[in-house]
Design an enzyme around this catalytic site. Structure first.
Site, PDB file in Angstrom:
ATOM      1  N   ASN A 129      -2.747 -11.539   4.629  1.00  0.00           N
ATOM      2  CA  ASN A 129      -2.364 -12.804   3.989  1.00  0.00           C
ATOM      3  C   ASN A 129      -0.988 -12.597   3.373  1.00  0.00           C
ATOM      4  OD1 ASN A 129      -2.082 -15.082   2.421  1.00  0.00           O
ATOM      5  ND2 ASN A 129      -3.725 -14.589   0.985  1.00  0.00           N
TER       6      ASN A 129
ATOM      7  N   LYS B  58       0.973 -14.730   2.071  1.00  0.00           N
ATOM      8  CA  LYS B  58       1.252 -15.648   0.954  1.00  0.00           C
ATOM      9  C   LYS B  58       2.650 -16.285   1.102  1.00  0.00           C
ATOM     10  CE  LYS B  58      -2.001 -13.018  -1.753  1.00  0.00           C
ATOM     11  NZ  LYS B  58      -2.496 -12.614  -3.038  1.00  0.00           N
TER      12      LYS B  58
ATOM     13  N   HIS C 273      -8.667 -19.901  -1.201  1.00  0.00           N
ATOM     14  CA  HIS C 273      -8.140 -18.686  -1.836  1.00  0.00           C
ATOM     15  C   HIS C 273      -8.049 -18.921  -3.346  1.00  0.00           C
ATOM     16  CE1 HIS C 273      -5.378 -15.549  -3.076  1.00  0.00           C
ATOM     17  NE2 HIS C 273      -5.744 -14.911  -1.979  1.00  0.00           N
TER      18      HIS C 273
ATOM     19  N   GLU D  52      -5.835 -18.402  -5.391  1.00  0.00           N
ATOM     20  CA  GLU D  52      -4.576 -19.002  -5.840  1.00  0.00           C
ATOM     21  C   GLU D  52      -4.589 -20.513  -5.596  1.00  0.00           C
ATOM     22  OE1 GLU D  52      -2.161 -16.200  -3.703  1.00  0.00           O
ATOM     23  OE2 GLU D  52      -2.903 -14.666  -5.071  1.00  0.00           O
TER      24      GLU D  52
ATOM     25  N   GLU E  19     -13.358 -12.171  -2.991  1.00  0.00           N
ATOM     26  CA  GLU E  19     -12.124 -11.712  -3.626  1.00  0.00           C
ATOM     27  C   GLU E  19     -12.197 -11.959  -5.133  1.00  0.00           C
ATOM     28  OE1 GLU E  19      -8.595 -11.588  -0.722  1.00  0.00           O
ATOM     29  OE2 GLU E  19      -8.725 -13.616  -1.488  1.00  0.00           O
TER      30      GLU E  19
ATOM     31  N   GLY F  28      -3.894  -8.553  -6.318  1.00  0.00           N
ATOM     32  CA  GLY F  28      -2.507  -8.259  -6.676  1.00  0.00           C
ATOM     33  C   GLY F  28      -2.350  -7.411  -7.922  1.00  0.00           C
TER      34      GLY F  28
ATOM     35  N   SER G 249      -6.580  -5.984  -3.873  1.00  0.00           N
ATOM     36  CA  SER G 249      -5.984  -4.645  -3.980  1.00  0.00           C
ATOM     37  C   SER G 249      -6.542  -3.659  -2.957  1.00  0.00           C
ATOM     38  CB  SER G 249      -6.130  -4.112  -5.411  1.00  0.00           C
ATOM     39  OG  SER G 249      -5.404  -4.944  -6.302  1.00  0.00           O
TER      40      SER G 249
END
Ligand code: PGA
Length: 251
Positions: free
Chosen positions: A9, A11, A95, A97, A167, A173, A210
């Site tokens: 991904n 992003k 996701h 985000e 996730e 991240g 991660s």
């Protein structure tokens, strides 16, 4: 779908040139006889270029989100048919985000996923709890409530094109992956919930947050973990190809 999955991904990173270079480098390290499926999700603007860069390699390209309609007055959105025309075969939906920064609700995410599936895309449907929710012992409830509108509304034939990704928001991240026990118990819970709620086998579940070449071997050896959804480390071709090598060596 028996194979393992390694999904990058990217992003909102990389322009056209760098996306194409990275895709080409990954494609050179891949061959379609491998038992790990490699999927890449560049920026929507780079879909077509990346698709051309991996042509013939067996790597699949997809979008980081998708609308449920094929066209219409939906400013800023990409439709499943537009994604397919640009060479995409899958979409990442829900996701954290999107759910967090862009306030996409559980219902909206389920709607996106069901629309994308209905128009022939494969879907990676992401779920995950925040650190606060985990420390309040709400992990199971949060994951179930993210899955519930999808399970209740998805047509039964569509299960086959679906992957889930667990996730935890706090692991994305941060360089701090969830522990093996946290991953094991979340995946087992999701697997059991899906089966009991839908009466169908649970789709493959990927882990994301991660993931790196250092922890990948242990993570993919856990039960109900069928691969990784990788952000940061997917932008570094050597690291990403090392994860592919690890996956192949453990099949
Ligand atoms: P990360 O991102 O690998 O950089 O933690 C994973 C993701 O957001 O899918």
């Amino acid at each position: 779908m028996l194979r393992r999955f390694l999904v990058g991904n990217w992003k909102m990173n990389l322009g056209l040139r760098d996306s194409t270079l990275l895709a080409g480098e990954i494609a050179r390290g891949y061959n379609s006889a491998m038992n790990t499926a490699v999927w890449l999700a560049p920026s929507a603007l780079a879909l077509q270029a990346v698709s051309a860069a991996v042509k013939g390699s067996g790597i699949q390209i997809g979008c980081q989100n998708a609308h449920w309609e094929t066209s219409g007055a939906f400013t800023g959105e990409d439709s499943p048919t537009q994604i397919q025309e640009a060479g995409g075969s899958f979409a990442i939906i829900g996701h954290s985000e999107r759910r967090g920064v862009f306030a996409e609700s559980e219902i909206l995410c389920a709607r996106r996923a069901i629309g994308a599936l209905a128009h022939g895309l494969q879907v990676i449907f992401c779920i995950g709890e925040t650190l606060q929710q985990r420390s309040d012992n709400q992990t199971a409830g949060v994951l179930k409530s993210q899955l519930e509108p999808l399970i209740s509304n998805i047509p039964s034939g569509a299960f086959r094109s679906l992957l889930l990704a667990y996730e935890p928001v706090w692991a994305i991240g941060t360089g701090m992956a969830a522990s093996l026990e946290e991953i094991r118990s979340a995946h087992a819970m999701v697997n059991e919930y899906w089966q009991s709620k839908s009466g169908e086998p649970c789709p493959p579940i990927l882990y994301g947050g991660s993931v790196s070449a250092d922890n990948f071997a242990q993570i993919i050896s856990l039960p109900f973990v069928r691969g990784g959804l990788v952000g940061g480390a997917s932008l570094e071709p050597q690291k990403f190809l090392e994860m592919l090598r690890i996956s192949e060596s453990l099949l």
